[in-house]
Motif scaffolding. Structure first.
Motif, PDB file in Angstrom:
ATOM      1  N   CYS A  71       0.815  -1.215   0.000  1.00 23.33           N
ATOM      2  CA  CYS A  71       0.000   0.000   0.000  1.00 23.33           C
ATOM      3  C   CYS A  71       0.854   1.273   0.000  1.00 23.33           C
ATOM      4  O   CYS A  71       1.015   1.904  -1.032  1.00 23.33           O
ATOM      5  CB  CYS A  71      -0.958  -0.024   1.183  1.00 23.33           C
ATOM      6  SG  CYS A  71      -2.214   1.273   1.122  1.00 23.33           S
ATOM      7  N   GLU A  72       1.424   1.634   1.154  1.00 24.72           N
ATOM      8  CA  GLU A  72       2.100   2.928   1.261  1.00 24.72           C
ATOM      9  C   GLU A  72       2.874   3.016   2.556  1.00 24.72           C
ATOM     10  O   GLU A  72       2.830   2.115   3.399  1.00 24.72           O
ATOM     11  CB  GLU A  72       1.084   4.063   1.208  1.00 24.72           C
ATOM     12  CG  GLU A  72       0.108   4.053   2.390  1.00 24.72           C
ATOM     13  CD  GLU A  72      -0.880   5.213   2.372  1.00 24.72           C
ATOM     14  OE1 GLU A  72      -0.724   6.123   1.540  1.00 24.72           O
ATOM     15  OE2 GLU A  72      -1.800   5.203   3.198  1.00 24.72           O
ATOM     16  N   CYS A  78      -3.984   3.612  -0.897  1.00 24.19           N
ATOM     17  CA  CYS A  78      -2.870   4.546  -0.664  1.00 24.19           C
ATOM     18  C   CYS A  78      -3.325   5.970  -0.956  1.00 24.19           C
ATOM     19  O   CYS A  78      -4.312   6.199  -1.663  1.00 24.19           O
ATOM     20  CB  CYS A  78      -1.665   4.179  -1.517  1.00 24.19           C
ATOM     21  SG  CYS A  78      -1.858   4.506  -3.297  1.00 24.19           S
ATOM     22  N   ASN A 125       4.643   7.438  -0.576  1.00 23.51           N
ATOM     23  CA  ASN A 125       4.262   6.350  -1.475  1.00 23.51           C
ATOM     24  C   ASN A 125       5.501   5.534  -1.798  1.00 23.51           C
ATOM     25  O   ASN A 125       6.630   6.003  -1.641  1.00 23.51           O
ATOM     26  CB  ASN A 125       3.660   6.907  -2.764  1.00 23.51           C
ATOM     27  CG  ASN A 125       2.307   7.571  -2.542  1.00 23.51           C
ATOM     28  OD1 ASN A 125       2.208   8.795  -2.561  1.00 23.51           O
ATOM     29  ND2 ASN A 125       1.276   6.787  -2.330  1.00 23.51           N
TER      30      ASN A 125
END
Length: 282
Positions: free
Chosen positions: A178-179, A202, A184
């Protein structure tokens, strides 16, 4: 480097230790608010219009009115006008639900606007990250929104630092990559640059967005695709993006060493540096 944080709240510059918000402001009592963090370059805000557009998207997701741009600009101008000029720094503006009851219901006294700015040191040339046992909820009401409800991130970042990382990496509730807490993530697998799609839950990072655009303009293929969390165990390269990191290579994931910067990361970082220097408000 000065450690001074310049603070403007609801129309006035205030000291960092001065009371400036009502005790019953919804941003304090229930974390009801949105914020943006922007990079400052030589006293100017980078990608200002994109950050404003994302703030409007977050406010809409929270059910709050769009940004009063004139009011916000008053605060931005106030913190940036002070001397000395901030050469490299962070601008953060926050809009809360304003004064309200102690519960989740909102009041009707209008929103609170907070703008801060400070010089910051650049991030290290490379970094280590650590995965955490908690997940992003892809079905949450706030999925993909940049809200002030950051307790999950505080806990995760402390956990990652205890494991030797400077950033924590989340899976989502489907065990997909995801993040980070404030970034990111991109990985290189089989020679291709890949990053989780926005439906992974995200955040739609401004630097993420620009990295994709700049890389593609430089002839680098970027694939937004669902990735298993296990990709971090085999990726050849990886890097983080955020407003003040720009493109930061990762040299270790949970202790596994990676080349940093790897060849593709180097190309992306160079493309980002060149394009971002050419246009302050892309």
């Amino acid at each position: 480097m000065s450690n001074e944080v310049r603070v403007w709240v609801n129309g006035a510059l205030v000291g960092t230790d001065e009371p400036a918000l009502a005790a019953l402001d919804h941003g304090i009592t229930v974390g009801d608010g949105a914020f943006e963090t922007c990079k400052i370059v030589d006293g100017q805000v980078f990608a200002a219009d994109r950050h404003l557009a994302r703030m409007d998207r977050t406010l809409a997701g929270l059910g709050l009115p769009p940004v009063d741009r004139a009011r916000l600009q008053q605060g931005v101008d106030a913190v940036l006008a002070a001397r000395p000029t901030i050469g490299f720094g962070r601008l953060r503006y926050t809009i809360t639900g304003g004064p309200g009851p102690l519960g989740s219901d909102r009041g009707d006294q209008g929103q609170s606007y907070i703008v801060t700015a400070a010089e910051v040191a650049p991030y290290a040339d490379t970094t280590a990250v650590a995965t955490v046992p908690w997940t992003r909820n892809s079905r949450a009401a706030t999925a993909g929104l940049k809200t002030t409800s950051y307790a999950d991130n505080v806990i995760a970042l402390a956990h990652a630092k205890a494991k030797g990382g400077s950033e924590a990496i989340f899976a989502n509730d489907r065990d997909e990559l995801c993040e980070g807490t404030g970034s990111n993530i991109f990985v290189v697998v089989e020679g291709v640059l890949r990053t989780p799609p926005l439906d992974s839950a995200c955040l739609a990072g401004i630097t993420r967005e620009l990295t994709i655009e700049y890389a593609r303009a430089a002839g680098i293929d970027v694939v937004e695709e669902t990735l298993p969390m296990t990709v971090l165990e085999t990726a050849d390269e990886a890097f983080l993006t955020s407003s003040t990191r720009d493109v930061q290579p990762i040299h270790a994931i949970d202790g596994r060493e990676l080349p940093a910067p790897g060849p593709l990361t180097t190309r992306v970082r160079e493309a980002f540096a060149t394009a971002s220097a050419a246009d302050l408000n892309p």
